[in-house]
Design an enzyme around this catalytic site. Structure first.
Site, PDB file in Angstrom:
ATOM      1  N   LYS A 196       0.904  -1.216  -0.059  1.00  0.00           N
ATOM      2  CA  LYS A 196       0.013   0.054  -0.048  1.00  0.00           C
ATOM      3  C   LYS A 196       0.863   1.369   0.011  1.00  0.00           C
ATOM      4  O   LYS A 196       1.718   1.301   0.833  1.00  0.00           O
ATOM      5  CB  LYS A 196      -0.862   0.000   1.217  1.00  0.00           C
ATOM      6  CG  LYS A 196      -1.937   1.252   1.171  1.00  0.00           C
ATOM      7  CD  LYS A 196      -2.761   1.101   2.364  1.00  0.00           C
ATOM      8  CE  LYS A 196      -3.657   2.244   2.445  1.00  0.00           C
ATOM      9  NZ  LYS A 196      -4.771   2.373   3.511  1.00  0.00           N
ATOM     10  N   ARG A 206     -10.808   9.482   1.715  1.00  0.00           N
ATOM     11  CA  ARG A 206     -10.812  10.066   2.868  1.00  0.00           C
ATOM     12  C   ARG A 206     -11.846  11.263   3.252  1.00  0.00           C
ATOM     13  O   ARG A 206     -12.408  11.344   4.292  1.00  0.00           O
ATOM     14  CB  ARG A 206      -9.448  10.735   3.235  1.00  0.00           C
ATOM     15  CG  ARG A 206      -8.326   9.885   3.121  1.00  0.00           C
ATOM     16  CD  ARG A 206      -6.792  10.376   2.977  1.00  0.00           C
ATOM     17  NE  ARG A 206      -5.991   9.263   3.128  1.00  0.00           N
ATOM     18  CZ  ARG A 206      -4.655   9.606   2.981  1.00  0.00           C
ATOM     19  NH1 ARG A 206      -4.111  10.791   2.548  1.00  0.00           N
ATOM     20  NH2 ARG A 206      -3.796   8.632   2.902  1.00  0.00           N
ATOM     21  N   LYS A 223       0.907  10.088   5.821  1.00  0.00           N
ATOM     22  CA  LYS A 223       1.237   8.697   6.084  1.00  0.00           C
ATOM     23  C   LYS A 223       2.443   8.153   5.462  1.00  0.00           C
ATOM     24  O   LYS A 223       2.464   6.689   5.668  1.00  0.00           O
ATOM     25  CB  LYS A 223      -0.072   7.829   5.829  1.00  0.00           C
ATOM     26  CG  LYS A 223      -1.335   8.502   6.329  1.00  0.00           C
ATOM     27  CD  LYS A 223      -2.667   7.553   6.126  1.00  0.00           C
ATOM     28  CE  LYS A 223      -3.635   8.031   6.934  1.00  0.00           C
ATOM     29  NZ  LYS A 223      -4.895   6.963   6.861  1.00  0.00           N
ATOM     30  N   GLU A 239       7.718  -6.852   1.389  1.00  0.00           N
ATOM     31  CA  GLU A 239       6.582  -6.408   2.298  1.00  0.00           C
ATOM     32  C   GLU A 239       5.661  -7.579   2.249  1.00  0.00           C
ATOM     33  O   GLU A 239       4.999  -8.104   3.017  1.00  0.00           O
ATOM     34  CB  GLU A 239       5.791  -5.227   2.091  1.00  0.00           C
ATOM     35  CG  GLU A 239       6.525  -3.992   2.114  1.00  0.00           C
ATOM     36  CD  GLU A 239       6.444  -3.514   3.746  1.00  0.00           C
ATOM     37  OE1 GLU A 239       5.529  -4.199   4.531  1.00  0.00           O
ATOM     38  OE2 GLU A 239       6.772  -2.391   4.332  1.00  0.00           O
ATOM     39  N   LYS A 254      -2.033  -1.684  -3.726  1.00  0.00           N
ATOM     40  CA  LYS A 254      -2.908  -0.449  -3.681  1.00  0.00           C
ATOM     41  C   LYS A 254      -2.252   1.006  -3.802  1.00  0.00           C
ATOM     42  O   LYS A 254      -1.279   0.853  -2.945  1.00  0.00           O
ATOM     43  CB  LYS A 254      -3.790  -0.166  -2.337  1.00  0.00           C
ATOM     44  CG  LYS A 254      -4.747   0.754  -2.287  1.00  0.00           C
ATOM     45  CD  LYS A 254      -5.621   0.695  -0.942  1.00  0.00           C
ATOM     46  CE  LYS A 254      -6.562   1.711  -0.829  1.00  0.00           C
ATOM     47  NZ  LYS A 254      -7.248   1.900   0.397  1.00  0.00           N
ATOM     48  N   SER A 280     -10.323   5.454  -4.931  1.00  0.00           N
ATOM     49  CA  SER A 280     -11.116   6.585  -5.040  1.00  0.00           C
ATOM     50  C   SER A 280     -10.959   7.662  -6.018  1.00  0.00           C
ATOM     51  O   SER A 280     -11.768   8.030  -6.974  1.00  0.00           O
ATOM     52  CB  SER A 280     -11.492   7.059  -3.638  1.00  0.00           C
ATOM     53  OG  SER A 280     -10.343   7.869  -3.370  1.00  0.00           O
ATOM     54  N   TYR A 319     -14.944   0.564  -7.174  1.00  0.00           N
ATOM     55  CA  TYR A 319     -16.175   1.071  -7.086  1.00  0.00           C
ATOM     56  C   TYR A 319     -17.062   1.142  -8.384  1.00  0.00           C
ATOM     57  O   TYR A 319     -18.356   1.357  -8.413  1.00  0.00           O
ATOM     58  CB  TYR A 319     -15.943   2.658  -6.410  1.00  0.00           C
ATOM     59  CG  TYR A 319     -15.326   2.922  -5.592  1.00  0.00           C
ATOM     60  CD1 TYR A 319     -15.770   2.568  -4.383  1.00  0.00           C
ATOM     61  CD2 TYR A 319     -13.916   3.299  -5.378  1.00  0.00           C
ATOM     62  CE1 TYR A 319     -14.933   2.699  -3.155  1.00  0.00           C
ATOM     63  CE2 TYR A 319     -13.121   3.306  -4.352  1.00  0.00           C
ATOM     64  CZ  TYR A 319     -13.438   3.165  -3.126  1.00  0.00           C
ATOM     65  OH  TYR A 319     -12.866   3.076  -2.230  1.00  0.00           O
TER      66      TYR A 319
END
Length: 330
Positions: A196, A206, A223, A239, A254, A280, A319
């Protein structure tokens, strides 16, 4: 050798193109993200995500049934937590009668065979909008991982089939896996957001959950101390391999479209299902450009979602899932 070999023979018309097509989308490819809010009779369109909604539990039930009728069999739940229930440690996340726990039960009651995955992260519950507990201006890794394990147990108790930790804390998959085993949830799966990235494509999401990091002097503004640097490629495989070793059943990349190379790299190397999240911002860009008349919405939607599967995705969180399947179903 030309002219004995003419590649265009296999492109002559739609019948032959369909017959030899290598990548074909089906409802079984899709995981449907759903946003849940408190209230009754709420179907609230997200301004930055046209035609996508937050649902109260009563309308969530109807939406889940509609998805099932289309052949969509898996959902990924996110909750918008009221501000008065937020704190630094995500205490509300462990409430057995919390919104997420009730949402899980709502889906299972409405459609018992629907596969329910749940977001496991602190940011919807955090007063700071971060995925971890903050102490002295730092994101505390190990305490956060332990809390995420407790959150996962709460979701499994409510009936979740899979938990989906999206936080990127080190070691959290092992913490969650051991906790699930210790509590007897041996069949509860883990879909890890393994690669991610700290991406600018998350903005509309968000907004949907009111989970953006707050702008305070003494805490991180973004982040980037836990999500991956988008300039890195090989780190994604490290990872992912670590998460698999710690007990992840499914791994995820992602965002999606800007990271097809990462998706392909991981698919080539691992022996577990690989998911991708069409996030999104990707959704919003297509919607906005289509509204301007700059591109054909449905054609670009189908092309981008097909690209994920072609690049190696076994699961596509999108979505657009309902719209894609409606086109496929004619």
């Amino acid at each position: 050798m030309f002219p004995l070999k003419r590649n265009r023979r296999l492109r002559t018309n739609e019948a032959i193109r369909s017959l030899v097509r290598e990548t074909i989308l089906t409802p079984n490819d899709f995981l449907v993200p759903l946003f849940v809010v408190e209230g009754k009779g709420v179907k609230d369109e997200i301004p930055s995500m046209p035609n996508y909604f937050r649902y109260s539990l009563d309308l969530l039930e109807a939406e889940v049934k509609a998805l099932w009728q289309l052949g969509l069999k898996s959902v990924l739940l996110f909750v918008k937590v009221p501000d008065n229930l937020k704190d630094n440690k995500g205490t509300e996340a462990l409430n057995p009668n919390g919104l997420m726990q009730r949402a899980i039960k709502t889906v299972k009651n409405a459609c018992p065979d629907m596969l329910v995955m749940t977001d496991v992260a602190l940011d919807p519950y955090s007063i700071y909008g971060h995925d971890g507990i903050i102490e002295n201006g730092q994101i505390i890794n190990d305490d956060t991982a332990a809390f995420l394990a407790e959150m996962s147990i709460s979701h499994a108790t409510a009936g979740a089939d899979f938990v989906a930790p999206s936080d990127m804390m080190d070691g959290r998959i092992l913490s969650i896996r051991e906790a699930l085993e210790d509590e007897g949830f041996i069949n509860t799966g883990i879909m890890s957001y393994s690669a991610k990235y700290a991406s600018a494509f998350y903005g509309p999401f968000r907004d949907a959950l009111d989970s953006a990091p707050v702008d305070l002097v003494d805490i991180p503004k973004d982040k980037k101390t836990y999500q991956m640097d988008y300039g890195n490629r090989f780190e994604a495989l490290r990872e992912t391999e670590m998460d698999i070793d710690e007990g992840a059943d499914i791994v995820m990349v992602k965002p999606g479209l800007s990271y097809l190379d990462i998706l392909r790299d991981i698919k080539n190397e691992v022996d577990v299902p690989v998911a991708v999240y069409q996030v999104s911002g990707e959704y919003a860009m297509i919607k906005a450009a289509a509204e301007k008349g700059w591109l054909d919405h449905d054609q670009v939607m189908m092309e981008t979602t097909t690209a994920f599967k072609r690049a190696g995705a076994d699961i596509i969180a999108s979505y657009f899932a309902k719209d894609v399947i409606k086109i496929l179903n004619g």
